[in-house]
Motif scaffolding. Structure first.
Motif, PDB file in Angstrom:
ATOM      1  N   ARG A  30       0.841  -1.191   0.000  1.00 39.65           N
ATOM      2  CA  ARG A  30       0.000   0.000   0.000  1.00 39.65           C
ATOM      3  C   ARG A  30       0.881   1.248   0.000  1.00 39.65           C
ATOM      4  O   ARG A  30       2.061   1.187   0.382  1.00 39.65           O
ATOM      5  CB  ARG A  30      -0.920  -0.005   1.220  1.00 39.65           C
ATOM      6  N   PRO A  31       0.331   2.394  -0.426  1.00 39.16           N
ATOM      7  CA  PRO A  31       1.121   3.635  -0.413  1.00 39.16           C
ATOM      8  C   PRO A  31       1.606   3.968   0.986  1.00 39.16           C
ATOM      9  O   PRO A  31       0.991   3.604   1.991  1.00 39.16           O
ATOM     10  CB  PRO A  31       0.123   4.680  -0.924  1.00 39.16           C
ATOM     11  N   VAL A  32       2.723   4.686   1.042  1.00 42.49           N
ATOM     12  CA  VAL A  32       3.382   5.032   2.296  1.00 42.49           C
ATOM     13  C   VAL A  32       3.274   6.533   2.537  1.00 42.49           C
ATOM     14  O   VAL A  32       3.489   7.334   1.620  1.00 42.49           O
ATOM     15  CB  VAL A  32       4.873   4.647   2.254  1.00 42.49           C
ATOM     16  N   VAL A  33       2.931   6.918   3.773  1.00 39.65           N
ATOM     17  CA  VAL A  33       2.967   8.329   4.165  1.00 39.65           C
ATOM     18  C   VAL A  33       3.746   8.445   5.470  1.00 39.65           C
ATOM     19  O   VAL A  33       3.365   7.857   6.483  1.00 39.65           O
ATOM     20  CB  VAL A  33       1.558   8.918   4.343  1.00 39.65           C
ATOM     21  N   LEU A  34       4.831   9.211   5.438  1.00 38.41           N
ATOM     22  CA  LEU A  34       5.588   9.498   6.649  1.00 38.41           C
ATOM     23  C   LEU A  34       4.950  10.676   7.372  1.00 38.41           C
ATOM     24  O   LEU A  34       4.390  11.581   6.739  1.00 38.41           O
ATOM     25  CB  LEU A  34       7.038   9.827   6.318  1.00 38.41           C
ATOM     26  N   VAL A  35       5.043  10.676   8.694  1.00 39.25           N
ATOM     27  CA  VAL A  35       4.510  11.760   9.521  1.00 39.25           C
ATOM     28  C   VAL A  35       5.679  12.358  10.299  1.00 39.25           C
ATOM     29  O   VAL A  35       6.276  11.696  11.155  1.00 39.25           O
ATOM     30  CB  VAL A  35       3.432  11.263  10.502  1.00 39.25           C
ATOM     31  N   SER A  36       6.003  13.619   9.996  1.00 39.01           N
ATOM     32  CA  SER A  36       7.133  14.284  10.628  1.00 39.01           C
ATOM     33  C   SER A  36       6.652  15.131  11.803  1.00 39.01           C
ATOM     34  O   SER A  36       5.679  15.877  11.690  1.00 39.01           O
ATOM     35  CB  SER A  36       7.861  15.152   9.600  1.00 39.01           C
ATOM     36  N   HIS A  37       7.357  15.052  12.911  1.00 37.57           N
ATOM     37  CA  HIS A  37       6.841  15.547  14.184  1.00 37.57           C
ATOM     38  C   HIS A  37       7.098  17.039  14.429  1.00 37.57           C
ATOM     39  O   HIS A  37       7.911  17.680  13.759  1.00 37.57           O
ATOM     40  CB  HIS A  37       7.418  14.738  15.341  1.00 37.57           C
ATOM     41  N   LYS A 104      11.003   2.009   3.430  1.00 38.38           N
ATOM     42  CA  LYS A 104      11.003   1.366   2.112  1.00 38.38           C
ATOM     43  C   LYS A 104      11.251  -0.134   2.222  1.00 38.38           C
ATOM     44  O   LYS A 104      10.837  -0.905   1.353  1.00 38.38           O
ATOM     45  CB  LYS A 104      12.072   1.989   1.217  1.00 38.38           C
ATOM     46  N   GLU A 105      11.936  -0.540   3.280  1.00 39.50           N
ATOM     47  CA  GLU A 105      12.261  -1.953   3.459  1.00 39.50           C
ATOM     48  C   GLU A 105      11.101  -2.773   4.010  1.00 39.50           C
ATOM     49  O   GLU A 105      11.169  -4.003   4.044  1.00 39.50           O
ATOM     50  CB  GLU A 105      13.470  -2.088   4.385  1.00 39.50           C
ATOM     51  N   ASN A 106      10.024  -2.083   4.438  1.00 42.35           N
ATOM     52  CA  ASN A 106       8.871  -2.799   4.981  1.00 42.35           C
ATOM     53  C   ASN A 106       8.137  -3.543   3.868  1.00 42.35           C
ATOM     54  O   ASN A 106       7.915  -2.997   2.780  1.00 42.35           O
ATOM     55  CB  ASN A 106       7.935  -1.804   5.660  1.00 42.35           C
ATOM     56  N   GLU A 107       7.758  -4.771   4.146  1.00 42.99           N
ATOM     57  CA  GLU A 107       7.134  -5.608   3.120  1.00 42.99           C
ATOM     58  C   GLU A 107       5.787  -5.070   2.650  1.00 42.99           C
ATOM     59  O   GLU A 107       5.314  -5.415   1.557  1.00 42.99           O
ATOM     60  CB  GLU A 107       6.967  -7.031   3.641  1.00 42.99           C
ATOM     61  N   MET A 108       5.161  -4.203   3.462  1.00 40.29           N
ATOM     62  CA  MET A 108       3.869  -3.628   3.055  1.00 40.29           C
ATOM     63  C   MET A 108       4.010  -2.369   2.221  1.00 40.29           C
ATOM     64  O   MET A 108       3.022  -1.852   1.700  1.00 40.29           O
ATOM     65  CB  MET A 108       3.030  -3.314   4.301  1.00 40.29           C
ATOM     66  N   ALA A 109       5.211  -1.855   2.075  1.00 37.56           N
ATOM     67  CA  ALA A 109       5.429  -0.557   1.440  1.00 37.56           C
ATOM     68  C   ALA A 109       5.413  -0.659  -0.079  1.00 37.56           C
ATOM     69  O   ALA A 109       6.180  -1.433  -0.667  1.00 37.56           O
ATOM     70  CB  ALA A 109       6.741   0.042   1.907  1.00 37.56           C
ATOM     71  N   ASP A 110       4.559   0.134  -0.697  1.00 35.90           N
ATOM     72  CA  ASP A 110       4.611   0.337  -2.140  1.00 35.90           C
ATOM     73  C   ASP A 110       5.590   1.483  -2.369  1.00 35.90           C
ATOM     74  O   ASP A 110       5.237   2.657  -2.239  1.00 35.90           O
ATOM     75  CB  ASP A 110       3.227   0.688  -2.682  1.00 35.90           C
ATOM     76  N   THR A 111       6.814   1.170  -2.694  1.00 33.70           N
ATOM     77  CA  THR A 111       7.877   2.169  -2.755  1.00 33.70           C
ATOM     78  C   THR A 111       7.740   3.120  -3.944  1.00 33.70           C
ATOM     79  O   THR A 111       8.455   4.122  -4.019  1.00 33.70           O
ATOM     80  CB  THR A 111       9.251   1.494  -2.810  1.00 33.70           C
ATOM     81  N   LYS A 112       6.817   2.821  -4.850  1.00 40.37           N
ATOM     82  CA  LYS A 112       6.566   3.733  -5.968  1.00 40.37           C
ATOM     83  C   LYS A 112       5.508   4.775  -5.616  1.00 40.37           C
ATOM     84  O   LYS A 112       5.264   5.699  -6.405  1.00 40.37           O
ATOM     85  CB  LYS A 112       6.122   2.940  -7.200  1.00 40.37           C
TER      86      LYS A 112
END
Length: 238
Positions: A30-37, A104-112
């Motif tokens: 699935r798409p990835v969203v980082l949350v910066s604090h 990016k190394e997480n197996e659930m991450a869609d890196t694109k």
């Protein structure tokens, strides 16, 4: 069901502790969203945002740029932690990029399909991430701080940028909004800004209650900005 898990990751200097949130009923990547604090450091606020993003179907990662166990208990400590990072914006960028490479190394991450959001100091962080020219779909800056990092870049900005800001924000005045627009245009970025009237800094934080200091929760701006973010990611991940 929304699940969260702590993720400890490291560079040569120290370890960092973030939180991953995801919906375990979704199968595959699935798409990835980082949350910066914020300037306080990675906290329940960012973890809650990560959970909300997980409800939208994303793999969310509340990152840590201060270091494991380095969290502020008051404004004085928060300022010290933030200023330490602001003295070396390249190091700050390196820590943000470390979080990107880690998730990016997480197996659930869609890196694109990767994006990032940030609040206050975190808004500065995601703008710096986009400024670096990283190949990312988009970043969203909530009541951020706009000063450029002083790093010379030649390439275009690849990530689409959405800035969500209060017109009365004392940490980034209207003139700063205009300056950011010129900066992003010169880098050929695809950008837009939603600026909320009668709105100051920290408008997404229910605990913000300092109207004299220009920092106060604004329920309408909070709701509208989150809705705008959801549409933005729907577009850039499509």
């Amino acid at each position: 069901m929304i699940r969260t898990t702590q993720l400890i990751y490291s560079d040569k200097q120290q370890s960092y502790e973030g939180v991953i949130a995801f919906d375990d009923t979704i199968k595959g990547k699935r798409p990835v969203v980082l949350v910066s604090h914020t300037w306080v450091g990675q906290s329940d606020f960012e973890e809650d945002k990560a959970k909300e993003l997980a409800k939208l179907g994303y793999l969310a990662f509340a990152i840590d740029v201060f270091g494991q166990g380095r969290r502020a208990k008051n404004a004085e400590e928060a300022e010290a932690l933030m200023n330490e990072m602001l003295e070396d914006r390249q190091e700050l960028l390196n820590r943000i990029l470390l979080a990107v490479y880690t998730i990016k190394e997480n197996e659930m991450a869609d890196t694109k399909k990767m994006g990032a959001i940030g609040f206050c100091f975190g808004g500065k962080c995601v703008l710096d991430l986009a400024r670096s020219g990283i190949d990312m779909k988009g970043v969203v800056c909530f009541h951020g701080i706009f000063d450029p990092p002083g790093i010379e870049y030649e390439e275009d900005i690849k990530a689409k940028i959405l800035v969500l800001h209060g017109w009365e924000d004392p940490l980034a005045f209207p003139k700063d909004i205009v300056s950011l627009g010129y900066e992003l245009t010169e880098r050929n970025a695809i950008w837009e800004m939603d600026v909320f009237g009668n709105t100051g800094h920290a408008f997404t934080n229910p605990n913000a209650n300092d109207p004299d200091g220009g920092m106060q929760f604004n329920p309408l701006a909070n709701d509208r900005s989150w809705e705008r973010m959801t549409h933005f990611f729907e577009e850039v991940f499509n």
